[in-house]
Design an enzyme around this catalytic site. Sequence first.
Site, short mmCIF file in Angstrom:
data_model
loop_
_atom_site.label_atom_id
_atom_site.label_comp_id
_atom_site.label_asym_id
_atom_site.label_seq_id
_atom_site.Cartn_x
_atom_site.Cartn_y
_atom_site.Cartn_z
N SER A 1 0.82 -1.20 0.00
CA SER A 1 0.00 0.00 0.00
C SER A 1 0.86 1.26 0.00
O SER A 1 1.85 1.34 0.73
CB SER A 1 -0.89 -0.03 1.25
OG SER A 1 -1.09 1.24 1.78
N LYS A 2 0.46 2.23 -0.81
CA LYS A 2 1.15 3.52 -0.83
C LYS A 2 1.08 4.16 0.55
O LYS A 2 2.05 4.75 1.04
CB LYS A 2 0.50 4.44 -1.86
CG LYS A 2 0.58 3.96 -3.29
CD LYS A 2 -0.20 4.87 -4.22
CE LYS A 2 -0.23 4.33 -5.64
NZ LYS A 2 -1.00 5.17 -6.55
N ARG A 3 -0.09 4.05 1.18
CA ARG A 3 -0.30 4.72 2.46
C ARG A 3 0.56 4.10 3.56
O ARG A 3 1.15 4.78 4.35
CB ARG A 3 -1.79 4.62 2.84
CG ARG A 3 -2.18 5.49 4.05
CD ARG A 3 -3.66 5.42 4.34
NE ARG A 3 -4.47 5.89 3.23
CZ ARG A 3 -5.22 5.11 2.46
NH1 ARG A 3 -5.27 3.81 2.67
NH2 ARG A 3 -5.92 5.62 1.46
#
Length: 490
Positions: A248-250
């Site tokens: 995930s980017k987050r």
Amino acid sequence: MPESSSSSPRVRFAPSPTGFLHVGSARTFIFNWLYARHNGGTMILRLDDTDVERNTQASVDSIFDGLKWLNLGWDEEYKQSERLALHQKTAWTIFEKGLAYRDFTPAHAGESEKSGAQGTWLFNPGAREIARAESDRRAAAGEPFALRFRVPREGGESVRFTDAVYGEQVKLAADIEDFALLRSDGMPTYHLASCADDADLKISHIIRGQDHLTNTFKHVLIFEAAGFTPPQFAHLPLLVAPDGTKLSKRRHGPVVSVTTYRDAGFLSEAFINFLCLLGWSPKDDRENMSLQELTDTFSLEGINRSNAVVNFKEPATTPEETFDSKAVWLNAEHIRGLPVEDLSGLLLPIVRGAGFNVTEEKMLRVTPLIRERIKLLRDVLTAADFFFVEHLPPYHSAELIPQKGDIAMAVKVLTRARELLANVEFKHDPLDQALRAAAQELGVKAGQMFQPIRVAVCGRKNAPPLFETLEVLGRETSLRRIEQALLKIA
């Protein structure tokens, strides 16, 4: 043998510009590209940019930045935002067939695909049953509505398709909500726009992430309602972190961005090679593969169903640990396989970017000495820095003492080396012969002769072969550094 015998396949990569180019998206692009090239097909790039609120120019730039580095290219390019008339025409074609309806319910007139508690809403009976004349009258009066697909709910009808990776997929139509085709502002939803474009662009194979598998039931309904045969679907296993969570980017930050690999010094071909091995196998245990070998071997049958783990360390204690060790190993292998001229051309901008004024000729001479010693391109700054600096960084004088020797031996060796190197021809063989003869003359082993010289001229024990290093450094620099080493231990 090409997998699509009737006609050349047409595949597409359709990123949404809401962030940087994710490694999972890059793998999707690569698999589409390999499938197209293996089968003599067409590779299409379509920017799915209709989500105006979330799309940014920075994201568009980042996606193209990453794709440019991969250096694979594509044959046709489209922007979804320039195709709105087509999307709306498709939606109203479905409506005119009685397969969609206007939903005037305020709670459902916006974007929501699944409103209601825990996403359990399936349809609004009142909206589905409004007579066409009443629906037309309310729309003409300006009442806002969403256009919804009329999912068949009677007779136990099923929606089915065969996925090239996950096999036969079946879902009861009654379990699918009446999803929106157009929002209340007339803008298409992702499902409609994607299918309308795929049909119009004659996409034959949709190769995308497994997280889209459940969407596909809706897409089959749209294709069939609009009068098109659905493409062949192939869903790719997800990329997951070492703890099993989706990359995930987050949560995982820069490690999932393609440009992070570029900036760390990966070769694009090595990165492509690594991504291909995440969820696909050539079935013959090969790992180090060129782009041509990947293209020749790629097939949908080689894609695995299980998720692929990207094994990076959290938290990383060294820059190398930021990446999967196999990615780093493959990069080192690809670096070793590059012609010296090509590798030198890639290293030179990194060295100059670090502030060293290095000529092309010198870089060409240094490159073969460090090619086996670097795993990432940026390693040149630590593996070869002593070739470029005017003054060596500080090192401990104890490093100059040979194994099983003492300071007196180090002084004796360096003093003799200073005398010899002032006159000997600065080429590999004369240097080799002179220094080996000097070791015999002084009564020391060759290794005891070479180590103090190596540390003196490189500032470390671990360095490229001595004679080649001396040749590149040259007489003046080598003598000056030996003089400084003698002052250090005198």
